[in-house]
Design a protein around this motif. Structure first.
Motif, PDB file in Angstrom:
ATOM      1  N   ASP A   1       0.806  -1.233   0.000  1.00  0.00           N
ATOM      2  CA  ASP A   1       0.000   0.000   0.000  1.00  0.00           C
ATOM      3  C   ASP A   1       0.832   1.272   0.000  1.00  0.00           C
ATOM      4  OD1 ASP A   1      -2.455  -1.189  -0.228  1.00  0.00           O
ATOM      5  OD2 ASP A   1      -2.797  -1.329   1.933  1.00  0.00           O
ATOM      6  N   TYR A   2       2.113   1.157   0.220  1.00  0.00           N
ATOM      7  CA  TYR A   2       2.983   2.328   0.107  1.00  0.00           C
ATOM      8  C   TYR A   2       2.832   2.956  -1.276  1.00  0.00           C
ATOM      9  CZ  TYR A   2       7.261   5.167   0.033  1.00  0.00           C
ATOM     10  OH  TYR A   2       8.155   6.202  -0.064  1.00  0.00           O
ATOM     11  N   ASN A   3       2.676   2.114  -2.279  1.00  0.00           N
ATOM     12  CA  ASN A   3       2.569   2.588  -3.660  1.00  0.00           C
ATOM     13  C   ASN A   3       1.130   2.852  -4.088  1.00  0.00           C
ATOM     14  OD1 ASN A   3       5.408   2.426  -4.313  1.00  0.00           O
ATOM     15  ND2 ASN A   3       5.189   0.201  -4.249  1.00  0.00           N
ATOM     16  N   LYS A   4       0.217   2.803  -3.158  1.00  0.00           N
ATOM     17  CA  LYS A   4      -1.189   3.068  -3.472  1.00  0.00           C
ATOM     18  C   LYS A   4      -1.692   4.336  -2.789  1.00  0.00           C
ATOM     19  CE  LYS A   4      -2.773  -1.565  -4.696  1.00  0.00           C
ATOM     20  NZ  LYS A   4      -3.821  -2.604  -4.458  1.00  0.00           N
ATOM     21  N   GLY A   5      -0.778   5.207  -2.426  1.00  0.00           N
ATOM     22  CA  GLY A   5      -1.185   6.494  -1.874  1.00  0.00           C
ATOM     23  C   GLY A   5      -1.529   6.482  -0.399  1.00  0.00           C
ATOM     24  N   PHE A   6      -1.033   5.481   0.335  1.00  0.00           N
ATOM     25  CA  PHE A   6      -1.322   5.422   1.775  1.00  0.00           C
ATOM     26  C   PHE A   6      -0.826   6.677   2.488  1.00  0.00           C
ATOM     27  CE2 PHE A   6      -0.023   3.818   6.088  1.00  0.00           C
ATOM     28  CZ  PHE A   6      -1.304   3.685   6.591  1.00  0.00           C
ATOM     29  N   TYR A   7       0.381   7.114   2.150  1.00  0.00           N
ATOM     30  CA  TYR A   7       0.927   8.297   2.813  1.00  0.00           C
ATOM     31  C   TYR A   7       0.282   9.585   2.323  1.00  0.00           C
ATOM     32  CZ  TYR A   7       4.419   5.992   5.641  1.00  0.00           C
ATOM     33  OH  TYR A   7       5.036   5.226   6.610  1.00  0.00           O
ATOM     34  N   ASP A   8      -0.184   9.597   1.094  1.00  0.00           N
ATOM     35  CA  ASP A   8      -0.939  10.759   0.621  1.00  0.00           C
ATOM     36  C   ASP A   8      -2.203  10.932   1.455  1.00  0.00           C
ATOM     37  OD1 ASP A   8       0.918  11.231  -1.345  1.00  0.00           O
ATOM     38  OD2 ASP A   8      -0.190  10.161  -2.899  1.00  0.00           O
ATOM     39  N   CYS A   9      -2.805   9.814   1.814  1.00  0.00           N
ATOM     40  CA  CYS A   9      -4.003   9.853   2.643  1.00  0.00           C
ATOM     41  C   CYS A   9      -3.658  10.320   4.061  1.00  0.00           C
ATOM     42  CB  CYS A   9      -4.649   8.466   2.671  1.00  0.00           C
ATOM     43  SG  CYS A   9      -6.314   8.429   3.355  1.00  0.00           S
ATOM     44  N   LEU A  10      -2.604   9.758   4.642  1.00  0.00           N
ATOM     45  CA  LEU A  10      -2.198  10.129   5.999  1.00  0.00           C
ATOM     46  C   LEU A  10      -1.796  11.591   6.099  1.00  0.00           C
ATOM     47  CD1 LEU A  10      -0.072   7.094   7.275  1.00  0.00           C
ATOM     48  CD2 LEU A  10      -2.395   7.733   7.948  1.00  0.00           C
ATOM     49  N   ALA A  11      -1.330  12.164   5.007  1.00  0.00           N
ATOM     50  CA  ALA A  11      -0.893  13.560   5.020  1.00  0.00           C
ATOM     51  C   ALA A  11      -2.044  14.511   5.335  1.00  0.00           C
ATOM     52  CB  ALA A  11      -0.256  13.936   3.691  1.00  0.00           C
ATOM     53  N   GLY A  12      -3.276  14.047   5.181  1.00  0.00           N
ATOM     54  CA  GLY A  12      -4.416  14.859   5.559  1.00  0.00           C
ATOM     55  C   GLY A  12      -4.670  14.861   7.048  1.00  0.00           C
ATOM     56  N   LEU A  13      -3.889  14.092   7.789  1.00  0.00           N
ATOM     57  CA  LEU A  13      -4.060  13.976   9.232  1.00  0.00           C
ATOM     58  C   LEU A  13      -2.962  14.671  10.007  1.00  0.00           C
ATOM     59  CD1 LEU A  13      -5.612  12.597  11.604  1.00  0.00           C
ATOM     60  CD2 LEU A  13      -4.114  10.630  11.283  1.00  0.00           C
ATOM     61  N   THR A  14      -1.720  14.475   9.582  1.00  0.00           N
ATOM     62  CA  THR A  14      -0.577  15.046  10.290  1.00  0.00           C
ATOM     63  C   THR A  14       0.646  15.021   9.382  1.00  0.00           C
ATOM     64  OG1 THR A  14       0.732  14.939  12.336  1.00  0.00           O
ATOM     65  CG2 THR A  14       0.171  12.843  11.288  1.00  0.00           C
ATOM     66  N   VAL A  15       1.728  15.593   9.820  1.00  0.00           N
ATOM     67  CA  VAL A  15       2.980  15.532   9.078  1.00  0.00           C
ATOM     68  C   VAL A  15       3.503  14.100   9.102  1.00  0.00           C
ATOM     69  CG1 VAL A  15       5.404  16.233   9.091  1.00  0.00           C
ATOM     70  CG2 VAL A  15       3.616  17.930   9.476  1.00  0.00           C
ATOM     71  N   VAL A  16       3.785  13.536   7.950  1.00  0.00           N
ATOM     72  CA  VAL A  16       4.273  12.162   7.891  1.00  0.00           C
ATOM     73  C   VAL A  16       5.788  12.096   7.703  1.00  0.00           C
ATOM     74  CG1 VAL A  16       2.098  11.256   7.016  1.00  0.00           C
ATOM     75  CG2 VAL A  16       3.824  12.042   5.398  1.00  0.00           C
ATOM     76  N   GLY A  17       6.396  13.197   7.311  1.00  0.00           N
ATOM     77  CA  GLY A  17       7.835  13.188   7.113  1.00  0.00           C
ATOM     78  C   GLY A  17       8.219  12.434   5.847  1.00  0.00           C
ATOM     79  N   LYS A  18       9.509  12.237   5.672  1.00  0.00           N
ATOM     80  CA  LYS A  18      10.014  11.515   4.504  1.00  0.00           C
ATOM     81  C   LYS A  18      10.190  10.046   4.882  1.00  0.00           C
ATOM     82  CE  LYS A  18      12.414  15.531   2.565  1.00  0.00           C
ATOM     83  NZ  LYS A  18      13.719  16.089   2.135  1.00  0.00           N
ATOM     84  N   VAL A  19       9.341   9.209   4.354  1.00  0.00           N
ATOM     85  CA  VAL A  19       9.362   7.778   4.664  1.00  0.00           C
ATOM     86  C   VAL A  19       9.609   7.009   3.381  1.00  0.00           C
ATOM     87  CG1 VAL A  19       8.092   5.832   5.635  1.00  0.00           C
ATOM     88  CG2 VAL A  19       7.746   8.128   6.567  1.00  0.00           C
ATOM     89  N   SER A  20      10.668   6.221   3.353  1.00  0.00           N
ATOM     90  CA  SER A  20      10.970   5.410   2.181  1.00  0.00           C
ATOM     91  C   SER A  20      10.097   4.158   2.194  1.00  0.00           C
ATOM     92  CB  SER A  20      12.442   5.009   2.172  1.00  0.00           C
ATOM     93  OG  SER A  20      12.722   4.141   3.256  1.00  0.00           O
ATOM     94  N   GLU A  21      10.030   3.495   1.057  1.00  0.00           N
ATOM     95  CA  GLU A  21       9.281   2.237   1.004  1.00  0.00           C
ATOM     96  C   GLU A  21       9.901   1.194   1.920  1.00  0.00           C
ATOM     97  OE1 GLU A  21       7.377  -0.890  -2.277  1.00  0.00           O
ATOM     98  OE2 GLU A  21       8.756   0.700  -2.914  1.00  0.00           O
ATOM     99  N   ALA A  22      11.233   1.198   2.023  1.00  0.00           N
ATOM    100  CA  ALA A  22      11.903   0.253   2.916  1.00  0.00           C
ATOM    101  C   ALA A  22      11.520   0.505   4.375  1.00  0.00           C
ATOM    102  CB  ALA A  22      13.420   0.347   2.739  1.00  0.00           C
ATOM    103  N   SER A  23      11.441   1.775   4.765  1.00  0.00           N
ATOM    104  CA  SER A  23      11.051   2.105   6.136  1.00  0.00           C
ATOM    105  C   SER A  23       9.607   1.694   6.407  1.00  0.00           C
ATOM    106  CB  SER A  23      11.225   3.602   6.392  1.00  0.00           C
ATOM    107  OG  SER A  23      12.577   3.970   6.308  1.00  0.00           O
ATOM    108  N   PHE A  24       8.743   1.927   5.423  1.00  0.00           N
ATOM    109  CA  PHE A  24       7.353   1.502   5.546  1.00  0.00           C
ATOM    110  C   PHE A  24       7.274  -0.007   5.760  1.00  0.00           C
ATOM    111  CE2 PHE A  24       3.744  -0.407   3.275  1.00  0.00           C
ATOM    112  CZ  PHE A  24       2.684   0.113   3.997  1.00  0.00           C
ATOM    113  N   GLN A  25       8.024  -0.758   4.989  1.00  0.00           N
ATOM    114  CA  GLN A  25       7.989  -2.211   5.097  1.00  0.00           C
ATOM    115  C   GLN A  25       8.564  -2.698   6.428  1.00  0.00           C
ATOM    116  OE1 GLN A  25       9.926  -3.672   1.543  1.00  0.00           O
ATOM    117  NE2 GLN A  25       8.128  -3.272   0.252  1.00  0.00           N
TER     118      GLN A  25
END
Length: 237
Positions: free
Chosen positions: A35-59
């Motif tokens: 889901d990293y590549n399906k806009g999960f962080y784009d969605c979370l960005a509407g809630l708070t600052v998410v910072g710079k998160v790589s796909e490896a960090s997400f996994q």
């Protein structure tokens, strides 16, 4: 046929009844490792600052939550035609020694992408997290919200109880928030109505929140902000 992506928890905990209440073309399901590549962080960005998160960090974070087994339940709603995450919410299950070694559920990070307002996705997420909490044996569910959003959660059966307090331990500089406002046309009070968008910057990361309609209220700022966008309001604290 490609293998099914790893899910954070069993899809058997997703209520078919609640899924059937979604508009056609939308799927409620557990968070998947892809889901990293399906806009999960784009969605979370509407809630708070998410910072710079790589796909490896997400996994890595996904794997850590997966190892905790029955603790983390992150639910997403996917626009299947666009393969994009448009809403998400979390239930964290806390094992206790109290109440006969009972479990308490903590609802967190409820957010609906601003392009999907008015489809009752927030209500459906809450209903789904309540369903999971019941299924796994939680004796209570807890959440924190602004006073603006209190009526929304009351409609879902939640009641005000006790006082929520917080202390931020990360020694980062305070966040800066700038909100463009215009006087409310129909009111002579000092309350302003948010227009266009709110630009929020924290710890060298920035995001933009767009409110559908109503008012923007500033609460006590600490070392980071948390914005909750439910219904028609955005509350920043």
């Amino acid at each position: 046929m490609s293998p099914q992506p790893q899910t954070l928890f069993s899809s058997e905990l997703i209520s078919a009844t609640i899924q059937n209440q979604l508009p056609e073309g939308y799927l409620m399901r557990p968070l998947e490792i892809t889901d990293y590549n399906k806009g999960f962080y784009d969605c979370l960005a509407g809630l708070t600052v998410v910072g710079k998160v790589s796909e490896a960090s997400f996994q890595e974070a996904f794997a850590a939550m997966l190892r905790a087994e029955t603790v983390y339940h992150i639910v997403v709603i996917e626009d299947v035609h666009e393969s994009r995450i448009v809403a998400t919410g979390t239930l964290i299950v806390e094992q206790k020694f109290l109440r006969g070694c009972g479990k308490a559920g903590h609802i967190e990070d409820i957010v609906v992408h601003d392009s999907q307002r008015g489809k009752k996705f927030g209500i459906r997420l809450i209903d789904q997290l309540k369903h999971i909490g019941t299924a796994v044996g939680c004796y209570k569910l807890l959440l924190t919200c602004s006073e603006t959003n209190e009526p929304f959660y009351e409609k879902s059966g939640f009641l005000r109880k006790d006082l929520h307090m917080a202390q931020y331990l990360n020694p980062t500089p305070p966040a800066t928030v700038t909100i463009d406002v215009a006087p409310t046309p129909t009111s002579s009070t000092s309350t302003a109505t948010a227009i266009a968008s709110s630009s929020i910057t924290s710890n060298n990361a920035s995001t933009t929140l767009t409110t559908v309609d109503s008012r923007a209220m500033l609460g006590g700022m600490s070392r980071e902000f948390n914005a909750v966008a439910m219904g028609e309001s955005v509350y920043v604290k």
